[in-house]
Scaffold this active site. Structure first.
Site, PDB file in Angstrom:
ATOM      1  N   LYS A  77       0.852  -1.205   0.000  1.00 31.53           N
ATOM      2  CA  LYS A  77       0.000   0.000   0.000  1.00 31.53           C
ATOM      3  C   LYS A  77       0.881   1.246   0.000  1.00 31.53           C
ATOM      4  O   LYS A  77       1.919   1.267   0.675  1.00 31.53           O
ATOM      5  CB  LYS A  77      -0.921  -0.019   1.230  1.00 31.53           C
ATOM      6  CG  LYS A  77      -1.962   1.098   1.264  1.00 31.53           C
ATOM      7  CD  LYS A  77      -2.890   0.932   2.454  1.00 31.53           C
ATOM      8  CE  LYS A  77      -3.929   2.046   2.524  1.00 31.53           C
ATOM      9  NZ  LYS A  77      -4.845   1.887   3.666  1.00 31.53           N
ATOM     10  N   SER A 152      -9.857   1.987   2.722  1.00 31.68           N
ATOM     11  CA  SER A 152      -8.966   2.764   1.876  1.00 31.68           C
ATOM     12  C   SER A 152      -7.957   1.913   1.113  1.00 31.68           C
ATOM     13  O   SER A 152      -7.395   2.366   0.123  1.00 31.68           O
ATOM     14  CB  SER A 152      -8.209   3.780   2.723  1.00 31.68           C
ATOM     15  OG  SER A 152      -7.356   3.123   3.655  1.00 31.68           O
ATOM     16  N   SER A 176     -10.162  -0.372   6.934  1.00 33.62           N
ATOM     17  CA  SER A 176      -9.541  -0.178   5.620  1.00 33.62           C
ATOM     18  C   SER A 176      -8.857  -1.405   5.024  1.00 33.62           C
ATOM     19  O   SER A 176      -8.452  -1.379   3.860  1.00 33.62           O
ATOM     20  CB  SER A 176      -8.538   0.971   5.671  1.00 33.62           C
ATOM     21  OG  SER A 176      -9.225   2.194   5.703  1.00 33.62           O
TER      22      SER A 176
END
Lengths: 485, 138
Positions: A77, A152, A176
């Site tokens: 990420k 997210s 997330s």
């Protein structure tokens, strides 16, 4: 990726059936083929990854590699620092920021001979539930390209679901990891707060943030957890306790286990298709010898409100550092220092980030601090006590991960509607508990997620139950159309 | 004798009035103290002035045409505090961290400024320092 799991791919490398270099090249080929549709990656690390794969192949050949996942590609990420590569947090504020050091969790996967292949798209500064808040582009859900992948960590979920790679890392502040895992039909695991060092993770809400893995199987997740968990002197909240070999939890059955199902997360607010798949999963656990009760956890009704005070308050403090002085972006407007800072933040932060900074600033401002921030912290205490009470009688708390399946782009423009997506995932963050989302079926052709929340540091229980569940189901083996292995 | 008695009565009444006045001052001070220490305790209506003050405190800018939108969205978020009010928070301590072991500090490790490569991400770097605009207007 032509393998069903990272463990299977690593075994194939060890047995000489393939090499890490071939597998890494295959990952880039898959990204080349499918990322124009999925848009999971913000940046690729092709040269570095192939060089590292060559080194790992040599180490495997000489017998130096002991990691069970050696040579397997992994996506990262884009809020996790990797020295020398860009870490943008999908924000214009950090569009050109180059990491000066590597996050502990990322260093641990590199030390375990996994191969980072690229940085994954996300909602700006991890604030969002759809990846629509990325300042660069929107990631699509491989199961339906017109739908969001969740957020997210939308890129982290989509890259695994589209078989570009078999593993990725994400971060979870209010869901997330678990929410995008549910939307994309993969496993997403948030460890106990403090289990994984946050050093090198760009902070959103420091008392809630936690790093965790995405994979197709819970067994792969168990191995990644064994790698990334552990004490780190660079993070003052890192737990000083031994890390078990989580893969040993991948055995046994669920006979005699007691499951609590909070009625607050299983009521009318849950879509019928989602509720039915979760009920099917409960029935499966009962068939295997577990039992369940519907329980009341009334503090969950206040979880959303308290989270959306605490997280923005912490975010407003954490994001104060982005001032146009140190982190690449600076506005050309502003005659004085203060004018430049205001102009830089005003032009580089997106709408959602501004909204949360404003809510946080307001909640912390003089005269309102007790009425909002302290009150939300007290609600957090009540939530923790309620979990303690439930865990004195039960082994695990079970619920849907999300109230609905993935929704179309632009369907939730009202922030409050978007925030409701996190209603089932937030309580685990507020109490710092480990939680996992497992694929548990489909509704209207889209994946449904089953959430299990465990006692503090009892990741092994969630792995054990996840393993038993995946032994009896094949949802984790199914591929989205057009993205098969 | 009479005037002396009047004098005593007058003193008695004056003293009581003085005490009464003093008591009210004390009550007033306590009320003001309580108000400012507890602050705002109920749901409120945000004004455009509140929004603009918050934007300024946060060192942000928002476009004029977006202000109404932000105001209504912030109002919706803060209105949710109603759900917290439904909980019994009497004698409940706030949770600042869920880590019960207590936070620790590691030993300091000296590093050279050069090792941090601050210049790589600085928008403007001159003579081993971040260059920024002047603090005061000319």
């Amino acid at each position: 990726m032509s393998y069903a799991s990272a463990l299977e791919a690593a075994r194939a490398i060890k047995e000489g059936e393939t090499t890490s270099q071939k597998l890494t090249q295959a990952a880039f080929d898959a990204i080349n083929q499918t990322d124009q549709d999925v848009s999971a990656y913000v940046s690729l690390l092709k040269e570095e990854a192939l060089e590292q794969a060559t080194r790992v192949d040599a180490r495997i050949k000489s017998g130096e590699c002991r990691s069970p996942l050696a040579g397997v590609p992994i996506g990262i990420k884009d809020n996790l620092n990797l020295k020398g590569s860009k870490t943008t947090c999908s924000s214009k504020m950090l569009e050109n920021f180059v990491s000066p050091y590597t996050a502990t969790a990322v260093q641990k996967v590199i030390d375990a001979d996994l191969i980072p292949v690229g940085k994954l798209n996300m909602d700006e500064f991890a604030m969002g539930s759809s990846t629509e808040n990325s300042a660069f582009f929107t990631t699509k859900n491989p199961w339906n390209l017109d739908c969001v992948p969740g957020g997210s960590s939308g890129g982290s979920a989509a890259t695994v679901a589209s078989n570009q790679v078999l593993l990725s890392l994400g971060s979870d502040t209010g869901g997330s990891i678990r929410q995008p895992a549910a939307f994309c039909g993969v496993v997403g695991f948030k460890p106990t707060y403090g289990r994984v060092s946050r050093y090198g993770l760009v902070a959103f809400a420091s008392s809630l943030d936690q790093i965790g893995p995405f994979s197709r199987t819970i067994e792969d997740t168990a191995h990644v957890l064994s790698i990334i968990c552990g004490h780190d002197a660079h993070d003052s909240t890192s737990l000083q306790m031994d890390v078990p070999d989580f893969s040993t939890a991948c055995m046994g059955d669920v006979k005699g286990l007691k499951i609590a199902v909070p009625e607050e997360l299983f009521g009318e607010a849950i879509d019928e298709g989602v509720r039915q798949r979760v009920q099917d999963s409960l029935d499966l656990f009962v068939e295997q010898g577990a039992s369940y009760d519907i329980v009341s956890m009334t503090s969950f009704n206040a979880a959303l409100a308290s989270y959306y005070i605490i997280a923005p308050a912490e975010a407003s403090a954490n994001l104060a550092r982005f001032d146009g002085v140190r982190y690449t972006h600076r506005s050309s407007d502003g005659e004085t220092l203060k004018e430049m800072i205001v102009a830089s933040r005003g032009e580089a932060f997106g709408e959602e980030v501004k909204r949360r900074i404003m809510v946080g600033t307001f909640a912390l401002s003089s005269g309102y601090y007790d009425a909002f921030y302290v009150k939300a912290q007290k609600a957090r205490t009540v939530m923790r006590r309620e979990f303690d009470r439930i865990f004195s009688d039960y082994d695990v708390v079970l619920s849907p991960t999300t109230p609905s399946v993935a929704f179309p782009f632009g369907a939730k423009e009202d922030p409050m509607q978007m925030y409701l997506n996190d209603s089932a995932t937030i309580p685990a963050n507020m109490a710092g508990l480990p939680a996992v989302s497992l694929p548990c079926g489909f509704s209207d052709g889209m994946p449904v997620g089953l959430q299990l929340v465990g006692k503090p540091c009892d990741e092994a229980m969630l792995i054990k139950m996840g393993y038993a569940f995946q032994q009896q189901t094949d949802f984790h083996k199914r591929d989205a159309e057009g993205f098969s292995r | 004798m009479y005037s002396y008695r009047c004098f005593l009565y007058f003193n008695f009444i004056f003293f009581n009035l003085y005490l009464f006045f003093l008591l009210w001052i004390v009550v007033l001070v306590i009320v003001v103290e309580l108000f400012f220490s507890v602050g705002y305790t109920g749901v409120m209506d945000l004004s455009m002035e509140d929004l603009e003050k918050t934007v300024s405190l946060a060192h942000l800018t928002v476009k004029e045409e977006k202000k109404e939108m932000y105001l209504s969205q912030m109002q919706s978020i803060l209105d949710q505090v109603d759900t917290i009010d439904a909980l019994d928070l009497a004698d409940v301590k706030p949770t600042e961290t869920v880590v019960e072991q207590g936070q620790f500090l590691r030993e300091d490790i000296p590093v050279k400024p050069d090792d941090l490569h601050l210049e790589k991400n600085a928008p403007l770097w001159e003579e081993q320092a971040f260059r920024v605009p002047r603090i005061l207007k000319r």
